[in-house]
Write an enzyme that holds these catalytic residues in place. Sequence first.
Site, PDB file in Angstrom:
ATOM      1  N   LYS A  52      88.147 122.225 103.011  1.00 59.93           N
ATOM      2  CA  LYS A  52      87.577 121.764 102.030  1.00 59.93           C
ATOM      3  C   LYS A  52      86.568 122.601 101.322  1.00 59.93           C
ATOM      4  CE  LYS A  52      89.026 116.918 103.067  1.00 59.93           C
ATOM      5  NZ  LYS A  52      88.425 115.737 103.404  1.00 59.93           N
ATOM      6  N   GLN A  96      83.804 112.641 106.343  1.00 56.21           N
ATOM      7  CA  GLN A  96      85.038 112.855 107.007  1.00 56.21           C
ATOM      8  C   GLN A  96      85.324 111.670 107.966  1.00 56.21           C
ATOM      9  OE1 GLN A  96      87.207 115.192 105.723  1.00 56.21           O
ATOM     10  NE2 GLN A  96      88.790 114.674 107.362  1.00 56.21           N
ATOM     11  N   ASP A 119      86.842 110.468  97.643  1.00 52.80           N
ATOM     12  CA  ASP A 119      88.251 110.005  98.514  1.00 52.80           C
ATOM     13  C   ASP A 119      88.739 108.766  97.795  1.00 52.80           C
ATOM     14  OD1 ASP A 119      88.260 111.654 100.723  1.00 52.80           O
ATOM     15  OD2 ASP A 119      86.736 110.819 101.735  1.00 52.80           O
TER      16      ASP A 119
HETATM   17  N1  GUN Z   1      90.233 112.218 107.571  1.00 51.28           N
HETATM   18  C1  GUN Z   1      91.542 112.287 107.445  1.00 51.28           C
HETATM   19  N2  GUN Z   1      91.952 112.379 105.962  1.00 51.28           N
HETATM   20  C2  GUN Z   1      90.782 111.913 105.333  1.00 51.28           C
HETATM   21  C3  GUN Z   1      90.427 112.079 103.805  1.00 51.28           C
HETATM   22  O1  GUN Z   1      91.310 112.027 102.966  1.00 51.28           O
HETATM   23  N3  GUN Z   1      89.059 111.934 103.716  1.00 51.28           N
HETATM   24  C4  GUN Z   1      88.254 111.523 104.595  1.00 51.28           C
HETATM   25  N4  GUN Z   1      86.998 111.604 104.069  1.00 51.28           N
HETATM   26  N5  GUN Z   1      88.519 111.637 105.954  1.00 51.28           N
HETATM   27  C5  GUN Z   1      89.765 112.087 106.108  1.00 51.28           C
END
Ligand code: GUN
Length: 285
Positions: A52, A96, A119
């Site tokens: 990211k 996350q 998200d």
């Molecule tokens: N863990 C797995 N996929 C995601 C996601 O798209 N966002 C977040 N915050 N955690 C994740």
Amino acid sequence: MKLIDGKQVSASIKEGLAEQVATFPEKYGRVPHLVVVRVGEDPASVVYVRNKAKACEACGIQNTTLVLPEETSEEALLEKIRALNADDSVDGLLVQLPLPRHISEAKVIETIDQSKDVDGFHPYNVAGLWQKTPHMSPCTPQGIMKLLAAEGVDPKGKRAVVIGRSNIVGLPVAKMLLDANATVTLCHTRTVDLPSVTRQAEILVVAAGRAKMVTGDMVSPGCVVIDVGMDRDPETGKLCGDVDFDSVAPKAAAITPVPGGVGPMTIACLMENTVQCFLNKQNKR
Ligand code: GUN
């Protein structure tokens, strides 16, 4: 069979964003700022969070990655989130997942300000998707819809089957396919006679979280197969999807590889959402 190249589609989205973001300092005096919070050392999360940050760099988006120790208390994390909500220099904020077991993911998700929820996990954003009111759209489902569009696959009038009913992927992607006028069957690992259901699919989205569970006998010729899985092959230990690629690919019209299919699209959509949060804020001034 055609391989659906998520890396390439994602790269072109990020290039477009980079051009757009480059105009922001003159227009708005700054660039968008995404804060990514990781709690603990979950190995997959370490990789995702790093990716990211890299994507932010590619788009010219400012990124702050906050790493908190595994033993961070729920209240301390919620306090941190509230401070970031109040910080006007932060446009997008995500924590996350998964989180250590002593922290409620639901509480974390509902504490993140709806307007910074890149998200699209906040209950108000989820409601917005289901009620067709303005909302942040969740990244992986949005990425899947963009991959289909990039492949020239219009869901309209098609039979789509989604395996998996999670809040993050299965439920929202089913809703998006429905809104794109597909006829959608939502099923799961406990569905009785799953192969008879998946064989109906013209579009098959697999987000079951189980390595190689969809095999060639479960797919009809010409199906477009989207594999959201990110698993370890129990035999080789190698990264693999929820779809047994070797037996499914020869029957599919098109299929996403793992890695390199849906994964990069999730991150491209996260970058789009970050720019959207930034612009929403600018337009409210
Ligand atoms: N863990 C797995 N996929 C995601 C996601 O798209 N966002 C977040 N915050 N955690 C994740």
